[in-house]
Write an enzyme that holds these catalytic residues in place. Sequence first.
Site, PDB file in Angstrom:
ATOM      1  N   ASP A 125       0.846  -1.195   0.000  1.00 45.84           N
ATOM      2  CA  ASP A 125       0.000   0.000   0.000  1.00 45.84           C
ATOM      3  C   ASP A 125       0.886   1.251   0.000  1.00 45.84           C
ATOM      4  OD1 ASP A 125      -2.419  -1.367   0.140  1.00 45.84           O
ATOM      5  OD2 ASP A 125      -2.578  -1.227   2.317  1.00 45.84           O
ATOM      6  N   ARG A 175      -1.447  -0.401  -8.383  1.00 48.92           N
ATOM      7  CA  ARG A 175      -2.804   0.034  -8.061  1.00 48.92           C
ATOM      8  C   ARG A 175      -2.805   1.556  -8.180  1.00 48.92           C
ATOM      9  NH1 ARG A 175      -3.859  -0.683  -2.115  1.00 48.92           N
ATOM     10  NH2 ARG A 175      -4.394  -2.833  -2.577  1.00 48.92           N
ATOM     11  N   GLY A 179      -5.770   8.705  -3.591  1.00 51.44           N
ATOM     12  CA  GLY A 179      -4.923   9.066  -2.444  1.00 51.44           C
ATOM     13  C   GLY A 179      -5.795   9.544  -1.299  1.00 51.44           C
ATOM     14  N   HIS A 218     -14.239   4.257  -6.514  1.00 52.87           N
ATOM     15  CA  HIS A 218     -15.701   4.096  -6.459  1.00 52.87           C
ATOM     16  C   HIS A 218     -16.360   5.252  -7.186  1.00 52.87           C
ATOM     17  CE1 HIS A 218     -13.591   3.038  -2.732  1.00 52.87           C
ATOM     18  NE2 HIS A 218     -14.171   1.887  -2.897  1.00 52.87           N
TER      19      HIS A 218
HETATM   20  C1  LIG Z   1      -8.847  -1.053  -3.257  1.00 47.75           C
HETATM   21  C2  LIG Z   1      -8.397   0.295  -2.776  1.00 47.75           C
HETATM   22  C3  LIG Z   1      -7.149   0.421  -2.206  1.00 47.75           C
HETATM   23  C4  LIG Z   1      -6.701   1.673  -1.777  1.00 47.75           C
HETATM   24  N1  LIG Z   1      -5.410   1.811  -1.335  1.00 47.75           N
HETATM   25  C5  LIG Z   1      -4.937   3.035  -1.037  1.00 47.75           C
HETATM   26  C6  LIG Z   1      -3.564   3.247  -0.715  1.00 47.75           C
HETATM   27  O1  LIG Z   1      -2.737   2.320  -0.712  1.00 47.75           O
HETATM   28  N2  LIG Z   1      -3.164   4.511  -0.429  1.00 47.75           N
HETATM   29  C7  LIG Z   1      -4.031   5.574  -0.454  1.00 47.75           C
HETATM   30  O2  LIG Z   1      -3.610   6.712  -0.202  1.00 47.75           O
HETATM   31  N3  LIG Z   1      -5.330   5.390  -0.735  1.00 47.75           N
HETATM   32  C8  LIG Z   1      -5.807   4.165  -1.025  1.00 47.75           C
HETATM   33  N4  LIG Z   1      -7.130   4.013  -1.359  1.00 47.75           N
HETATM   34  C9  LIG Z   1      -8.079   5.106  -1.136  1.00 47.75           C
HETATM   35  C10 LIG Z   1      -8.179   6.026  -2.333  1.00 47.75           C
HETATM   36  O3  LIG Z   1      -6.988   6.747  -2.455  1.00 47.75           O
HETATM   37  C11 LIG Z   1      -9.343   7.026  -2.182  1.00 47.75           C
HETATM   38  O4  LIG Z   1      -9.166   7.811  -1.059  1.00 47.75           O
HETATM   39  C12 LIG Z   1     -10.717   6.380  -2.070  1.00 47.75           C
HETATM   40  O5  LIG Z   1     -10.811   5.270  -2.910  1.00 47.75           O
HETATM   41  C13 LIG Z   1     -11.794   7.385  -2.469  1.00 47.75           C
HETATM   42  O6  LIG Z   1     -11.609   7.791  -3.792  1.00 47.75           O
HETATM   43  P1  LIG Z   1     -12.622   7.420  -4.990  1.00 47.75           P
HETATM   44  O7  LIG Z   1     -11.811   7.253  -6.223  1.00 47.75           O
HETATM   45  O8  LIG Z   1     -13.428   6.250  -4.599  1.00 47.75           O
HETATM   46  O9  LIG Z   1     -13.458   8.705  -5.218  1.00 47.75           O
HETATM   47  P2  LIG Z   1     -14.375   9.589  -4.243  1.00 47.75           P
HETATM   48  O10 LIG Z   1     -14.874  10.699  -5.086  1.00 47.75           O
HETATM   49  O11 LIG Z   1     -13.624   9.929  -3.009  1.00 47.75           O
HETATM   50  O12 LIG Z   1     -15.515   8.597  -3.874  1.00 47.75           O
HETATM   51  C14 LIG Z   1     -16.573   8.282  -4.732  1.00 47.75           C
HETATM   52  C15 LIG Z   1     -17.732   7.838  -3.858  1.00 47.75           C
HETATM   53  O13 LIG Z   1     -17.395   6.592  -3.223  1.00 47.75           O
HETATM   54  C16 LIG Z   1     -17.810   6.584  -1.867  1.00 47.75           C
HETATM   55  N5  LIG Z   1     -16.623   6.393  -1.010  1.00 47.75           N
HETATM   56  C17 LIG Z   1     -15.335   6.542  -1.380  1.00 47.75           C
HETATM   57  N6  LIG Z   1     -14.497   6.186  -0.380  1.00 47.75           N
HETATM   58  C18 LIG Z   1     -15.287   5.790   0.651  1.00 47.75           C
HETATM   59  C19 LIG Z   1     -15.032   5.297   1.961  1.00 47.75           C
HETATM   60  N7  LIG Z   1     -13.798   5.132   2.423  1.00 47.75           N
HETATM   61  N8  LIG Z   1     -16.086   4.982   2.724  1.00 47.75           N
HETATM   62  C20 LIG Z   1     -17.360   5.139   2.274  1.00 47.75           C
HETATM   63  N9  LIG Z   1     -17.651   5.608   1.054  1.00 47.75           N
HETATM   64  C21 LIG Z   1     -16.647   5.931   0.244  1.00 47.75           C
HETATM   65  C22 LIG Z   1     -18.528   7.877  -1.613  1.00 47.75           C
HETATM   66  O14 LIG Z   1     -19.894   7.640  -1.833  1.00 47.75           O
HETATM   67  C23 LIG Z   1     -18.008   8.787  -2.687  1.00 47.75           C
HETATM   68  O15 LIG Z   1     -18.944   9.752  -3.042  1.00 47.75           O
HETATM   69  C24 LIG Z   1      -7.568   2.784  -1.849  1.00 47.75           C
HETATM   70  C25 LIG Z   1      -8.827   2.645  -2.424  1.00 47.75           C
HETATM   71  C26 LIG Z   1      -9.245   1.434  -2.904  1.00 47.75           C
HETATM   72  C27 LIG Z   1     -10.575   1.329  -3.567  1.00 47.75           C
END
Ligand SMILES: Cc1cc2nc3c(=O)[nH]c(=O)nc-3n(C[C@H](O)[C@H](O)[C@H](O)COP(=O)(O)OP(=O)(O)OC[C@H]3O[C@@H](n4cnc5c(N)ncnc54)[C@H](O)[C@@H]3O)c2cc1C
Length: 300
Positions: A125, A175, A179, A218
């Site tokens: 990660d 991945r 962030g 997401h």
């Molecule tokens: C499999 C995976 C591994 C990850 N690993 C890392 C990592 O190693 N380092 C790092 O810095 N980040 C990591 N992340 C987190 C990532 O950086 C984002 O902060 C997170 O995925 C939200 O971004 P988004 O692209 O989903 O968009 P967003 O615009 O933030 O989210 C889209 C929608 O998804 C939903 N959502 C998103 N996140 C969440 C949550 N945590 N709980 C509830 N609802 C949520 C909300 O409804 C939001 O409106 C990871 C994410 C995933 C999916």
Amino acid sequence: MSMLGRAVVALMPLVPRQIVGRISRPYIAGETLDDGIARIRALGDQQCMASLDILGEEVAHVEETEAFVLQYLETLERIEADGVASNISIKPTALGLNLDPTLCEKNLRRLLTRARELGNFVRMDMEDSSTTSATLDLYRKLRDDFDNVGVVLQAYLKRSLSDIEALKALKVNVRVCKGIYIEPPEIAFKDRQRIRDSFMEMVETLLAGDCYVGIATHDRQLVERSFELIERLRLKKDAYEFQMLLGVSPGLRREIVKAGHTMRVYVPYGAQWYAYSTRRLKENPAIAGHVFRALLSSKS
Ligand SMILES: Cc1cc2nc3c(=O)[nH]c(=O)nc-3n(C[C@H](O)[C@H](O)[C@H](O)COP(=O)(O)OP(=O)(O)OC[C@H]3O[C@@H](n4cnc5c(N)ncnc54)[C@H](O)[C@@H]3O)c2cc1C
């Protein structure tokens, strides 16, 4: 952060542990490896693979890293014994990155060696920007000796595209995510659309360079743009996968699976669920709303 978000951060120490547990249940498999495996089986029924993450971040003492290594080794054995479709995700600081990088490397080599024997894979990660260079340096060293290691790059960091340029020749497994840490504007994009554009530029650069990409989001816009890209590049299914966090956006997850794409769900479990949950609750205003409602209903 919204006013509600700020209020929740301030109130967090007052939220009873039981309530935090209830709110986090969809997002965390539970305290034990059995809980993690049970969730993976349920995800398997929905045509999803998994990546198991043992909760916990930066350790304060060298000895604590050993506990993580042993737990991860047990996790790898159990994945194999139970025949479930899962790899593992680890946080380098939990294996000692900030305490002793040499020890961290040794710890990762132990995990990678056993994972390789079992035909499994280890994802490093990415944590906050103070660890980015050290994590990528370590990844590069490990990649020389192991095919079964992957890393994470964050679209909000301005450096990420040049990191890709430096890594591309290694045919890396990356991945890509937006962030999650709070970073200063000098090094990180703040505009939502700019972060999305950076995300897509990274995914396209990696895919065009024959690197395997975990598209971790997401965000519907990014999912749809990724679908278009996959079609335009005529990618085969083994060139990429989508990734999501446990419990987040299950409807969109189903749509992606239904469209025939590979999906992997990040499944956190472990004794440190409380610290992880409170951090996530502070970070995500949408979940913060649930905390508020649960708090109010517990008082009524
Ligand atoms: C499999 C995976 C591994 C990850 N690993 C890392 C990592 O190693 N380092 C790092 O810095 N980040 C990591 N992340 C987190 C990532 O950086 C984002 O902060 C997170 O995925 C939200 O971004 P988004 O692209 O989903 O968009 P967003 O615009 O933030 O989210 C889209 C929608 O998804 C939903 N959502 C998103 N996140 C969440 C949550 N945590 N709980 C509830 N609802 C949520 C909300 O409804 C939001 O409106 C990871 C994410 C995933 C999916």
